[in-house]
Design an enzyme around this catalytic site. Structure first.
Site, PDB file in Angstrom:
ATOM      1  N   ASP A   1       0.839  -1.203   0.000  1.00 20.07           N
ATOM      2  CA  ASP A   1       0.000   0.000   0.000  1.00 20.07           C
ATOM      3  C   ASP A   1       0.871   1.250   0.000  1.00 20.07           C
ATOM      4  OD1 ASP A   1      -1.967   1.871   0.224  1.00 20.07           O
ATOM      5  OD2 ASP A   1      -2.845   1.103   2.074  1.00 20.07           O
TER       6      ASP A   1
ATOM      7  N   ASP B   1      -1.924   4.899  -5.686  1.00 13.59           N
ATOM      8  CA  ASP B   1      -2.316   4.160  -4.487  1.00 13.59           C
ATOM      9  C   ASP B   1      -2.491   2.684  -4.804  1.00 13.59           C
ATOM     10  OD1 ASP B   1      -3.205   3.380  -2.015  1.00 13.59           O
ATOM     11  OD2 ASP B   1      -5.185   4.292  -2.189  1.00 13.59           O
TER      12      ASP B   1
END
Length: 580
Positions: free
Chosen positions: A221, A428
């Site tokens: 992430d 992201d």
């Protein structure tokens, strides 16, 4: 006596030669090589006439066969010096303009030229050698090279890393990084997963003492600061996970007075307590959250230079997870935080001098492909990358860039940035899909109505994603290759609004579409009005597949290039690598 112009031209002829070498019949994977070079006539002994050339198959090009053409150019150069100087001046202006617009390309040629001069400053023949590999054998070749690069004999990336890290002989020779005794290198991790149906990509890291360490699967992430693992502290609310819960030791807990705790709690309302443990709470965009305490333990890393390193890393021990996050944790054990924050894993490694603060990831575009991530600068290609400045955010340590235009095909899409003229793009890997601001999303959906006039029609019964289409023939769609022709690419223009000096990120149809379990094609771009600040374009996994993307926190820039993501690409500066 007047000199014979024809004889002068004969003495200074240039010849071009191309040699193609085929691979052995018993090993076609070696590929063929193509060599191209030029020769001056003075490279031949003067006493040997042209007809005695040992290569009878060689013929000069038509320009050299036609003496009238040679005389034409000779007369032009001798009779019109102003014209020649004018053409030369225009050429120099063109080169200067190109250098100002594309400095990276000019720098690449300059570096290449310097290396060639260092190798052989007296060589007059210029050669370019390009390895060419058979397309059917390309993947096999790349896997073999990956194994060689990482010192693997059987080519099984993950399993070999497992054996090497838990091998007692290897572990006894692990370099401890607590004393800063290791040169900056790069660590690399294989990744697995998919956009659909799992909706995540993960890697695994060995945590704990060598004798009792445990592998944990962590969701990669780039939008998260803190790395955390589900733990038994005891656990209040945890998913089953891919592995057993992490068991923290009391003497490893981080105190609330320590700098990392201060950073994690900077947005939390907590009472100061120097001797207390450091509690954290993280809420994600989908309103899921994780609660726990900070702890520290050994993370064991395989470095690109062949050594193994372990380092004390501060991370979260998550004992209470709520919301949709629990679905993700059925296949993983936690989150791998890769943002720019000081507490992220790459920042901690960089602060100890193990790596330079550079993060890269490459997610394969095909369903069976996986990819890799790396931390450090060793695997960043020296050329071929498109680089743009990294945009600073006053409150979040995320990876953002500025975008000046966005379009679907030829139709412009609105940017919800300042005065609608400038927008932001956030990279992201923690988001499976891509999100557009509300106005741009609505315009995109309107433009996509043309798809229903072709071979597809909306299917509202498919709840995989908000918008799905089925084939009008009612046959299930098995591949995006069958339907991508009905859709148009999305273009993000970065930098200047003038195309000649701007940079572009092209999102092809296969970078925003999926095939659902019902055999429909669905739009992997969602309405982002309620995500983040509502005005930022969030680039999720679906739109980053098939690209190597690098976040250079040292030079504050973001770069990307197309890649099959089979192996890290380390370019040979003298022989550029081209994939088959």
């Amino acid at each position: 006596m007047e000199p014979d112009l024809h004889d002068q031209q004969q003495q200074q002829r240039l010849h071009s030669v191309v040699i193609i070498t085929l691979p052995p019949s018993d090993d076609p994977s070696q590929g063929k090589t193509i060599s191209a070079f030029t020769l001056n006539d003075h490279d031949y002994p003067l006493e040997i006439p042209p007809e005695d050339n040992p290569n009878p198959s060689f013929q000069p090009d038509p320009l050299h066969q036609n003496p009238q053409s040679r005389l034409l150019f000779s007369d032009l150069s001798m009779g019109s010096p102003r014209l020649v100087l004018g053409l030369l001046g225009i050429s120099l202006l063109a080169v200067a303009f190109y250098a100002s617009v594309f400095p990276n390309s000019v720098q690449m040629f300059r570096v290449s030229d310097e290396r060639n001069r260092d190798d052989d400053s007296s060589r007059e023949t210029t050669s370019f050698v390009f390895p060419v590999y058979h397309k059917l054998r390309a993947r096999e070749f790349h896997e073999r090279i990956l194994a060689e690069d990482l010192g693997l004999e059987n080519g099984n990336f993950v399993d070999s890393m497992d054996l090497e890290l838990v091998n007692p002989v290897k572990v006894n020779n692990v370099i401890s990084t607590s004393a800063g005794s290791i040169d900056s290198s790069t660590t690399i991790f294989p990744i697995g997963g998919n956009v659909y149906p799992d909706g995540l990509y993960y890697t695994r890291i060995l945590v704990g003492k060598p004798e009792d360490g445990q592998y944990y699967h962590l969701d990669i992430d780039t939008g998260s600061d803190l790395t955390w693992i589900q733990c038994d502290a005891p656990c209040t609310s945890c998913a089953k996970g891919a592995n057993q819960l992490y068991k923290p030791r009391k003497d490893n807990l981080v105190r609330s007075s320590e700098p990392f705790c201060v950073e994690v709690q900077r947005n939390q309302l907590t009472e100061p307590c120097e001797s207390c443990q450091c509690d954290y709470e993280i809420e994600y965009a989908d309103h899921s959250y994780s609660m726990g305490v900070l702890t520290k333990d050994k993370f064991h890393l395989k470095l690109h230079n062949g050594s193994l390193a372990d380092s004390d890393i501060v991370f979260g021990c998550g004992y209470d997870q709520q919301g949709l996050l629990l679905n993700t944790l059925l296949k993983t054990d936690g989150i791998l935080g890769l943002s720019r924050a000081k507490i992220s894993l790459p920042s901690q490694l960089a602060s100890r001098g193990i790596i330079s603060n550079v993060v890269g990831h490459c997610i394969a575009s095909d369903l069976n492909g996986e990819g890799y991530i790396f931390m450090g600068s060793d695997l960043v290609p020296s050329h071929g990358m498109t680089w743009v400045p990294m945009l600073h955010h006053p409150h979040l340590e995320v990876y953002q860039m500025q975008v000046t235009k966005m379009s679907y095909g030829n139709a412009m899409l609105s940017l919800d940035g300042e005065h609608g003229r400038v927008g932001k793009v956030l990279f992201d890997t923690g988001s499976s899909y891509t999100y557009f601001p509300n106005q741009a999303y609505s315009q995109l959906v309107t433009s996509l109505q043309e798809v229903s006039d072709l071979e597809l029609t909306r299917d509202d019964s498919d709840e995989t994603l908000p918008i799905c289409w089925r084939a009008k023939t009612n046959f299930p769609i098995s591949s995006l290759l069958d339907v991508k022709k009905f859709f148009r690419p999305i273009t993000l223009q970065i930098g200047s609004k003038w195309l000649i000096i701007s940079r572009k990120l092209l999102i092809q149809p296969e970078d925003y579409l999926i095939i659902s379990n019902k055999g429909n094609v669905c739009l992997g771009i969602l309405d982002g009005s309620s995500v983040h600040d509502g005005s930022t374009i969030i680039l999720g996994d679906i739109s980053m597949r098939g690209h190597l993307i690098v976040y250079d926190n040292v030079k504050r820039r973001i770069g990307w290039m197309k890649s099959d993501c089979v192996r890290p690409r380390e370019f040979d500066h003298n022989v550029p690598f081209f994939q088959g």
